[in-house]
Write an enzyme that holds these catalytic residues in place. Structure first.
Site, PDB file in Angstrom:
ATOM      1  N   ASN A 391     -36.485  75.022 -64.282  1.00  0.00           N
ATOM      2  CA  ASN A 391     -36.461  74.351 -62.990  1.00  0.00           C
ATOM      3  C   ASN A 391     -37.470  73.213 -62.937  1.00  0.00           C
ATOM      4  O   ASN A 391     -37.095  72.033 -62.987  1.00  0.00           O
ATOM      5  CB  ASN A 391     -36.717  75.371 -61.882  1.00  0.00           C
ATOM      6  N   ASP A 392     -38.737  73.551 -62.881  1.00  0.00           N
ATOM      7  CA  ASP A 392     -39.742  72.504 -62.723  1.00  0.00           C
ATOM      8  C   ASP A 392     -39.752  71.514 -63.886  1.00  0.00           C
ATOM      9  O   ASP A 392     -40.050  70.337 -63.703  1.00  0.00           O
ATOM     10  CB  ASP A 392     -41.133  73.134 -62.566  1.00  0.00           C
ATOM     11  N   VAL A 393     -39.412  71.988 -65.101  1.00  0.00           N
ATOM     12  CA  VAL A 393     -39.480  71.100 -66.266  1.00  0.00           C
ATOM     13  C   VAL A 393     -38.339  70.081 -66.294  1.00  0.00           C
ATOM     14  O   VAL A 393     -38.332  69.195 -67.144  1.00  0.00           O
ATOM     15  CB  VAL A 393     -39.503  71.886 -67.594  1.00  0.00           C
ATOM     16  N   VAL A 394     -37.361  70.228 -65.391  1.00  0.00           N
ATOM     17  CA  VAL A 394     -36.289  69.238 -65.326  1.00  0.00           C
ATOM     18  C   VAL A 394     -36.252  68.568 -63.949  1.00  0.00           C
ATOM     19  O   VAL A 394     -35.279  67.914 -63.600  1.00  0.00           O
ATOM     20  CB  VAL A 394     -34.901  69.855 -65.622  1.00  0.00           C
ATOM     21  N   ALA A 432     -43.284  76.381 -59.143  1.00  0.00           N
ATOM     22  CA  ALA A 432     -44.157  75.439 -58.460  1.00  0.00           C
ATOM     23  C   ALA A 432     -43.832  75.394 -56.971  1.00  0.00           C
ATOM     24  O   ALA A 432     -44.546  74.797 -56.191  1.00  0.00           O
ATOM     25  CB  ALA A 432     -44.027  74.061 -59.076  1.00  0.00           C
TER      26      ALA A 432
END
Lengths: 465, 112
Positions: A391-394, A432
């Site tokens: 999620n957060d990494v994209v 996050a």
């Protein structure tokens, strides 16, 4: 004579730690490096058992020591063997806590031995070992609880101030023990011990689950310093070098991990992302409900007839233990002539390198794993990007929303691909705690469900087509 | 101040060890691919298990009838061993996964 041989044992131990750590930092020699350190450790431990001579008495209690070591070895080896690959971070946290507890216990015993005329520095190293060891122990236990989902994030207003006050009281009382002429230092010592344990809990409790690896690495470094304090106390070189080496290496590793997430250590510790932003992200999610869903059969269809599919694995894959099924999917797609690659974000899977380990466990070829930059070059040529619980990494907010807490973190630019399929359990935001605009982009489609179930069904569908 | 200076003077070689080890630790870790961060952290975790030597010394010096110290020391040796053995075994298991495809596959077939 005995003592001389023991000194050489310690020298071998120290050198093997350095060589081992150096070898651990290269993929080709890593495994051997671990064995080298373990061998050095064994030499140092057995040397102490058979060659150590206390100053004015003989060596006692060998039976008890051997018994304790057997218990520790059996429990340690069995639990380390049995733990699932996905639960590795928790396990490391527990073992780290055990080291901290050991340091604290040693200091407690040694404090009882202190005579009136002891040098302040002697008392200082005992106190430092006890305080740091206790903080590391209670903090690691909380980190373990958080990683395994047993403990939720807790914080109350003014907690940072409160923590600072606790820390200040600890330091003040320690100074009093060292320099004051208290009639009952043991009571104050007990009080400092209790406060240190409480401080460890309060220190870790408000920090978000996503930041636990950074915290574990930091606590790891703490335990190293506690070990070095004990090394000072016993004038023992192998404990000193081992402890300091881990202390400094752990500190650098902590900073490297923070850098991979583009955040400062201060930011992680004060925890600006946990609670506040999660609350702020909530209402925004209510407004934008305009995401598309894709059915399993459609997803199977587009993947089977694609030329190139890039899989982006994330925490969701790790939690669902879906790495083997993921490799199955890769194999069945490859059989149909589809090029399949994996794009690995440096902090995917909540632990730098965690995802590589999981995929390696499932026999995914090392050559198919793309790191951040090569992956970002390949997305434009991919027909389908399949995101599995990342999620957060994209999240494009890291690139285009300066107010976002993850702004500036390098991300996988999956939006460049022709089509993005996102597998998630629900629309809930990631660790996050922020909304992900990627889900609402025109070329994105959501595929809800547990990663393992979804992948199994996808494989079935692809075979039927 | 005098105390501190005396302490440094009488433990000079220890201070050299500390300072050199700090730089060594930084130097060794600084150029590490992110793939190895987790195993490295775990390996370092096992190394600080060397604290067990302290607990062995505590036990070795304790008189056999001081049960309070014996109990504390006994627990300390257990948890110290846990740190060492568990740490090295977990690290080894992580690194085992990095073996080349064929070796790992052969092993898995044997296990099944």
């Amino acid at each position: 004579m005995q003592t001389n041989i023991l000194s050489i044992c310690y020298l071998i131990g120290s050198v093997s730690f350095i060589v081992g750590l150096k070898m651990l930092s290269n993929p080709a020699t890593a495994r051997k490096g671990n064995l080298v350190s373990a061998a050095g450790m064994a030499i140092a431990i057995f040397g102490t058992l058979f060659l150590y001579q206390p100053a004015n008495s003989s060596f006692h209690n060998l039976g008890w020591i051997a018994g304790a070591m057997v218990i520790g070895t059996v429990v340690g080896a069995v639990s380390a063997r049995k733990v699932k690959m996905t639960a590795m971070p928790e396990m490391v946290s527990i073992f780290n806590g055990m080291g901290g507890l050991c340091a604290a216990l040693i200091s407690i015993v040694e404090f009882g031995h202190i005579a009136q005329d002891n040098a302040p520095m002697h008392v200082l190293s005992i106190l430092a070992g006890m305080i740091i060891g206790s903080v590391s122990f209670s903090g690691s236990m909380i980190a373990y609880g958080k990683l395994s989902g047993k403990i939720k994030d807790h914080s109350f207003s003014g907690q940072h101030i409160f923590n600072l006050v606790v820390l200040f009281v600890i330091l003040l009382l320690s100074a009093y023990i060292i320099f004051g002429d208290s009639t009952s230092p043991l009571i104050i010592f007990g009080f400092v011990l209790a406060l240190s344990l409480v401080y460890g809990i309060l220190f870790v409790l408000p920090i978000g689950g996503a930041d636990m690896p950074v915290v574990i690495s930091l606590l790891n470094s703490f335990t190293g310093i506690a070990t070095a304090c004990a090394g000072f106390l016993y004038n023992n070189q192998v404990m000193l070098t081992g402890g300091i080496l881990v202390g400094s290496a752990g500190a650098i590793l902590t900073i490297l991990m923070c850098k991979a997430m583009n955040r400062s250590l201060k930011n992680v510790l004060i925890g600006s992302f946990g609670g506040n932003t999660a609350a702020a992200g909530g209402p925004a999610g209510g407004q934008d409900a305009a995401f598309k869903e894709i059915s399993l059969s459609d997803a199977a269809m587009v993947m089977k007839y694609a030329h190139k599919v890039i899989i982006v694995p994330g925490y969701g894959l790790a939690v669902a233990q879906a790495q083997h099924v993921c490799h199955e999917l890769e194999k069945s797609l490859t059989k149909d002539g589809v090029v399949v690659k994996y794009a690995i974000h440096p902090v995917a899977g909540r632990m730098p390198g965690h995802m590589n380990v999981l995929l390696a466990e499932a026999d995914v070829s090392y050559d198919d794993l793309l790191e951040l930059e090569p992956a970002n070059e390949e997305f434009a040529s991919a027909d389908v990007v399949l995101i599995l619980g990342a999620n957060d990494v994209v999240n494009p907010a890291a690139e285009n929303d300066p107010s976002s807490p993850i702004y500036g973190m390098p991300i996988l630019e999956v939006g460049k691909a022709k089509m993005v399929i996102i597998n998630k359990r629900s629309m809930r935001p990631g660790y996050a705690g922020i909304e992900n605009q990627l889900f609402f982009q025109p070329n994105s489609s959501m595929l809800f469900g547990d990663a393992k179930d979804v992948l199994q069904q996808l494989i079935g569908q692809i075979k039927e087509l | 101040m005098q105390i501190l200076l005396n302490f440094i003077q009488s433990n000079l070689e220890l201070f050299y060890i500390v300072i050199l080890s700090v730089f060594l630790g930084i130097e060794v870790i600084s150029r590490v691919p992110s793939v190895l961060h987790t195993p490295l952290m775990s390996g370092a975790n096992a190394i600080h298990g060397v604290i067990i030597i302290g607990s062995i010394i505590v036990m070795g010096e304790a008189s056999p009838d001081n049960y309070l110290i014996l109990t504390l020391g006994f627990v300390a040796v257990i948890v110290g061993t846990l740190n060492v053995v568990g740490g090295f075994v977990v690290t080894d298991r992580m690194l085992e996964m990095f073996k080349t495809g064929k070796e790992a596959a052969a092993k898995r077939i044997k296990e099944n």
